[in-house]
Design a protein around this motif. Structure first.
Motif, PDB file in Angstrom:
ATOM      1  N   ALA B 200       0.849  -1.192   0.000  1.00 25.81           N
ATOM      2  CA  ALA B 200       0.000   0.000   0.000  1.00 25.81           C
ATOM      3  C   ALA B 200       0.879   1.233   0.000  1.00 25.81           C
ATOM      4  N   VAL B 201       0.521   2.178  -0.841  1.00 24.90           N
ATOM      5  CA  VAL B 201       1.253   3.442  -0.901  1.00 24.90           C
ATOM      6  C   VAL B 201       0.321   4.532  -0.408  1.00 24.90           C
ATOM      7  N   ILE B 202       0.717   5.210   0.668  1.00 22.07           N
ATOM      8  CA  ILE B 202      -0.073   6.316   1.207  1.00 22.07           C
ATOM      9  C   ILE B 202       0.659   7.607   0.874  1.00 22.07           C
ATOM     10  N   GLY B 203      -0.036   8.561   0.312  1.00 24.54           N
ATOM     11  CA  GLY B 203       0.594   9.850   0.031  1.00 24.54           C
ATOM     12  C   GLY B 203       0.590  10.194  -1.447  1.00 24.54           C
ATOM     13  N   ALA B 204       0.475   9.178  -2.286  1.00 25.55           N
ATOM     14  CA  ALA B 204       0.523   9.455  -3.722  1.00 25.55           C
ATOM     15  C   ALA B 204      -0.763  10.112  -4.213  1.00 25.55           C
ATOM     16  N   GLU B 205      -1.875   9.855  -3.526  1.00 25.08           N
ATOM     17  CA  GLU B 205      -3.147  10.438  -3.976  1.00 25.08           C
ATOM     18  C   GLU B 205      -3.089  11.964  -3.953  1.00 25.08           C
ATOM     19  N   GLU B 206      -2.414  12.513  -2.899  1.00 27.36           N
ATOM     20  CA  GLU B 206      -2.425  13.962  -2.727  1.00 27.36           C
ATOM     21  C   GLU B 206      -1.387  14.666  -3.586  1.00 27.36           C
ATOM     22  N   GLN B 207      -0.528  13.904  -4.302  1.00 23.88           N
ATOM     23  CA  GLN B 207       0.510  14.569  -5.094  1.00 23.88           C
ATOM     24  C   GLN B 207      -0.090  15.298  -6.289  1.00 23.88           C
ATOM     25  N   ALA B 208      -1.257  14.829  -6.759  1.00 21.87           N
ATOM     26  CA  ALA B 208      -1.923  15.492  -7.885  1.00 21.87           C
ATOM     27  C   ALA B 208      -3.413  15.204  -7.792  1.00 21.87           C
ATOM     28  N   PRO B 209      -4.135  15.927  -6.938  1.00 24.80           N
ATOM     29  CA  PRO B 209      -5.567  15.653  -6.802  1.00 24.80           C
ATOM     30  C   PRO B 209      -6.316  16.034  -8.072  1.00 24.80           C
ATOM     31  N   SER B 210      -6.955  15.058  -8.679  1.00 26.60           N
ATOM     32  CA  SER B 210      -7.659  15.318  -9.926  1.00 26.60           C
ATOM     33  C   SER B 210      -9.093  15.721  -9.605  1.00 26.60           C
ATOM     34  N   LEU B 211      -9.446  16.944  -9.976  1.00 23.25           N
ATOM     35  CA  LEU B 211     -10.797  17.423  -9.699  1.00 23.25           C
ATOM     36  C   LEU B 211     -11.767  16.913 -10.739  1.00 23.25           C
ATOM     37  N   PHE B 212     -11.256  16.707 -11.937  1.00 25.10           N
ATOM     38  CA  PHE B 212     -12.127  16.380 -13.047  1.00 25.10           C
ATOM     39  C   PHE B 212     -11.277  15.715 -14.117  1.00 25.10           C
ATOM     40  N   ASN B 213     -11.805  14.675 -14.740  1.00 23.32           N
ATOM     41  CA  ASN B 213     -11.063  13.995 -15.799  1.00 23.32           C
ATOM     42  C   ASN B 213     -11.680  14.370 -17.141  1.00 23.32           C
ATOM     43  N   ALA B 214     -10.952  15.139 -17.942  1.00 23.15           N
ATOM     44  CA  ALA B 214     -11.471  15.591 -19.242  1.00 23.15           C
ATOM     45  C   ALA B 214     -11.351  14.466 -20.266  1.00 23.15           C
ATOM     46  N   MET B 282      -4.835  -2.457   4.526  1.00 23.34           N
ATOM     47  CA  MET B 282      -3.528  -1.840   4.762  1.00 23.34           C
ATOM     48  C   MET B 282      -3.589  -0.338   4.517  1.00 23.34           C
ATOM     49  N   ILE B 283      -4.331   0.061   3.466  1.00 17.31           N
ATOM     50  CA  ILE B 283      -4.467   1.498   3.169  1.00 17.31           C
ATOM     51  C   ILE B 283      -5.194   2.195   4.317  1.00 17.31           C
ATOM     52  N   ASP B 284      -6.316   1.583   4.757  1.00 11.45           N
ATOM     53  CA  ASP B 284      -7.101   2.210   5.825  1.00 11.45           C
ATOM     54  C   ASP B 284      -6.283   2.346   7.096  1.00 11.45           C
ATOM     55  N   ASP B 285      -5.519   1.293   7.452  1.00  9.95           N
ATOM     56  CA  ASP B 285      -4.666   1.358   8.644  1.00  9.95           C
ATOM     57  C   ASP B 285      -3.627   2.458   8.502  1.00  9.95           C
ATOM     58  N   GLY B 286      -3.017   2.519   7.319  1.00 14.59           N
ATOM     59  CA  GLY B 286      -1.981   3.522   7.070  1.00 14.59           C
ATOM     60  C   GLY B 286      -2.542   4.921   7.178  1.00 14.59           C
ATOM     61  N   LEU B 287      -3.765   5.127   6.652  1.00 15.71           N
ATOM     62  CA  LEU B 287      -4.391   6.453   6.710  1.00 15.71           C
ATOM     63  C   LEU B 287      -4.699   6.849   8.143  1.00 15.71           C
ATOM     64  N   ALA B 288      -5.127   5.843   8.942  1.00 11.73           N
ATOM     65  CA  ALA B 288      -5.476   6.129  10.327  1.00 11.73           C
ATOM     66  C   ALA B 288      -4.243   6.573  11.112  1.00 11.73           C
ATOM     67  N   LYS B 289      -3.074   6.007  10.767  1.00  9.08           N
ATOM     68  CA  LYS B 289      -1.852   6.341  11.492  1.00  9.08           C
ATOM     69  C   LYS B 289      -1.292   7.687  11.063  1.00  9.08           C
ATOM     70  N   ARG B 290      -1.657   8.135   9.853  1.00  8.44           N
ATOM     71  CA  ARG B 290      -1.042   9.334   9.306  1.00  8.44           C
ATOM     72  C   ARG B 290      -1.597  10.584   9.982  1.00  8.44           C
TER      73      ARG B 290
END
Lengths: 305, 295
Positions: B200-214, B282-290
């Motif tokens: 699980a990789v935590i942190g990559a989602e926020e590197q480029a938050p996509s508001l809309f997919n054209a 694993m992602i949910d656990d990682g997010l909870a710890k962050r």
């Protein structure tokens, strides 16, 4: 052994005939003239489709047929290419089954798979023959390969061998890969360095000879060198290379082809663009010979002196 | 002709610059690590798939800088990656596949002995100049089942994102929700008896938050997606750079599966679902710890 060979007047055919004529009786069929053949080799100036060729089968007990006589010159009209390659092969196959020839060897080409961006890295003998997708002019060569494949399944009593070699290079052959390496200054594609294989003409002749042994049958990918990057070949050659962007290269080559200034059709650029590595595991297991020349030996005739 | 020869020489020199720069950017320790990666090189300096450790040495400098200084990755459980063949299955996010590079760097920098994860590239990649050659030399090859099977037979560790672009280019409201998994990896794992390491990789989602997919624009340009982020395409050029979020990378314990690789879809999907659920946990656990996205 009486061997009937087609395409005996070509530079490669001549060498195969000379080598095999040491042990076998060679009956050559080729409409082209060929002055340099040893006396012990019979040469009949016929197109394979013509009637006198059948007489050769009738009068001699032919033990094996080696089919080298496919035309690779894409300047010839599509109609002629079809007649010479596809119809010629059909006629030859008829003779082979009618006169109980025990062995048929076709020299096809690894090019029938086609270098494609979507190819798996290794191409096995079961891979689909996709060459026509990007290079329609090659269709008669694919058709010949398919025709012989069908023949292989229809006649289990006849030992049919289809050899699909990687790029054949050598001092005597004048095919696209050898001519490419002969250039003083080698243009290459900017940003592309595909993995390729080379096969020395002398090693291929040894493989052809070995495939005449009884018991050998099937479709075999054959190659000489290990798969290696194209840049490695340039490095060993020691020649200057000029990187050209693909779109520009394709355009220029297409125009040059149109005005007959080059012998390379533009779709052949795919060979120096995409990986096309033949999986030769089966041939290594089946054939009793392995390539003798390494990369340095193969490239020695092409190096600058 | 002399002019052309001179031009060729000039191009040759220019062509060496990126490699030399890359080589300079990698410290001797990094290069020594590259030499410790188990490989099967042939006579011409490349392995059976065109991987060349010398080329990798030019790339690890930059990769390690991103790993240590840009994303400041924290990696947990890297020793869960076994020695032999294995799949590393991870969530995919962040519009540009930096998560793949960071997972590879984690296995390379943190594990002892280092392992190099091979990943499989999309079908349009072999047609791209420079990119295709660079990726091949760095051990990445086209994602066909046949290629994957052969790599596994060679005992390689393979990184797979079963979500593909569904995960990579998902929009902000779907962050950290695993998308549908493909089943190809599971069939290959069953066939070759390969252990699966969930990651699980935590942190990559926020590197480029996509508001809309054209999507319409993407179809026009032949791209899988055109994400509109707060900075892209508003800020040209630099807007494409990922934000320097902090990455947390978790490798879970290897999972092994037995069964028939040619089974019905439903039977294979059950096992895929098991991996899917594990990674989601694993992602949910990682997010909870962050505590914070950036540190």
């Amino acid at each position: 052994m009486n061997i009937l060979m087609t395409g005996i007047s070509g530079r490669f055919g001549r060498r195969v005939a000379s080598r095999l004529s040491r042990k076998h009786h060679i009956i050559g069929v080729d409409p082209r003239k060929c002055p340099a053949l040893p006396k012990r080799i019979e040469h009949h100036h016929h197109d394979i489709r013509h009637r006198p060729v059948e007489n050769l089968f009738r009068r001699n007990k032919i033990d094996a047929v080696i089919h080298l006589g496919t035309v690779h010159n894409f300047r010839i009209s599509p109609k002629k290419l079809y007649e010479r390659n596809v119809m010629g092969t059909e006629v030859l196959l008829k003779h082979v089954s009618k006169y109980n020839v025990g062995k048929l060897v076709l020299l096809s080409s690894g090019d029938v798979y086609g270098p494609m961006p979507t190819n798996s890295h290794y191409i096995t003998e079961e891979a689909p023959l996709m060459a026509t997708q990007r290079f329609p002019e090659i269709r008669t060569m694919v058709a010949v390969d398919r025709a012989v494949q069908t023949f292989f399944w229809k006649h289990p009593d006849i030992e049919t061998v289809i050899l699909r070699p990687a790029h054949i290079v050598g001092p005597h052959v004048r095919n696209a890969p050898s001519n490419y390496l002969r250039l003083k200054m080698i243009p290459r594609l900017m940003g592309f360095d595909p993995i390729v294989q080379l096969l020395a003409e002398s090693d291929l002749i040894a493989m052809l000879e070995d495939s005449l042994r009884s018991g050998i049958r099937g479709i075999l990918n054959v190659a000489g060198t290990e798969p290696l990057p194209l840049s490695r070949i340039f490095h060993v050659l020691g020649k200057p290379t000029l990187p050209v962007p693909y779109s520009l290269f394709k355009l220029a080559l297409g125009k040059m082809w149109q005005y007959r200034m080059t012998a390379f059709p533009a779709p052949e650029l795919d060979h120096i663009r995409f990986h096309a590595v033949l999986d030769t595991t089966l041939a290594k297991k089946t054939l009793g010979v392995s390539p003798e020349l390494d990369l340095y030996d193969i490239l020695a005739p092409f190096r600058l002196h | 002709m002399d002019f052309v020869v001179a031009l060729a020489k000039w191009f040759e020199l220019i062509g060496k610059i990126p490699g030399e720069l890359g080589s300079l950017s990698a410290s001797p320790e990094l290069k020594a690590r590259v030499d410790r990666i188990p490989t099967r090189l042939g006579a011409h300096g490349v392995d059976a798939f065109g991987f060349n450790p010398e080329s990798l040495k030019c790339a690890v400098g930059l990769g390690a800088w991103f790993y240590e200084h840009y994303f400041r990755c924290d990696t947990y459980g890297v020793n869960n990656i076994p020695d032999g063949r294995c799949f590393v299955i991870a969530n995919h996010s962040g519009q540009l596949p930096f998560d793949g590079a960071m997972l590879s760097m984690a296995a390379f920098l943190e594990r002892d002995p280092p392992r190099f994860l091979r990943s499989m590239v999309e079908r349009f990649v072999p047609s791209l100049p420079f990119v295709s050659t660079f990726l091949t030399r760095c051990g990445q090859i086209l994602g066909t089942p046949e290629n994957c099977r052969r790599l596994l037979e060679n005992g390689e560790a393979i990184l797979v994102f079963p979500e593909g672009v569904r995960g990579l280019n998902k929009t902000w409201e779907h962050r950290y929700r695993l998308q549908r998994f493909g089943q190809g990896f599971m069939r290959l794992a069953l066939e070759t008896n390969t252990p699966i390491v969930p990651a699980a990789v935590i942190g990559a989602e926020e590197q480029a938050p996509s508001l809309f997919n054209a999507k319409a624009l993407g179809n026009l340009l032949g791209l899988p997606a055109v994400p509109i982020t707060p900075t892209f395409p508003l800020v040209p050029g630099l807007g494409m750079l990922p934000y320097p979020t902090k990455y947390r990378i978790y490798f879970g314990e290897p999972m092994t599966f037995n069964g028939n690789a040619d089974d019905e879809d439903a039977a294979v999907l059950d096992r895929v679902q098991e991996v899917h659920a594990r990674i989601q946990t694993m992602i949910d656990d990682g997010l909870a710890k962050r505590k914070n996205v950036f540190w």
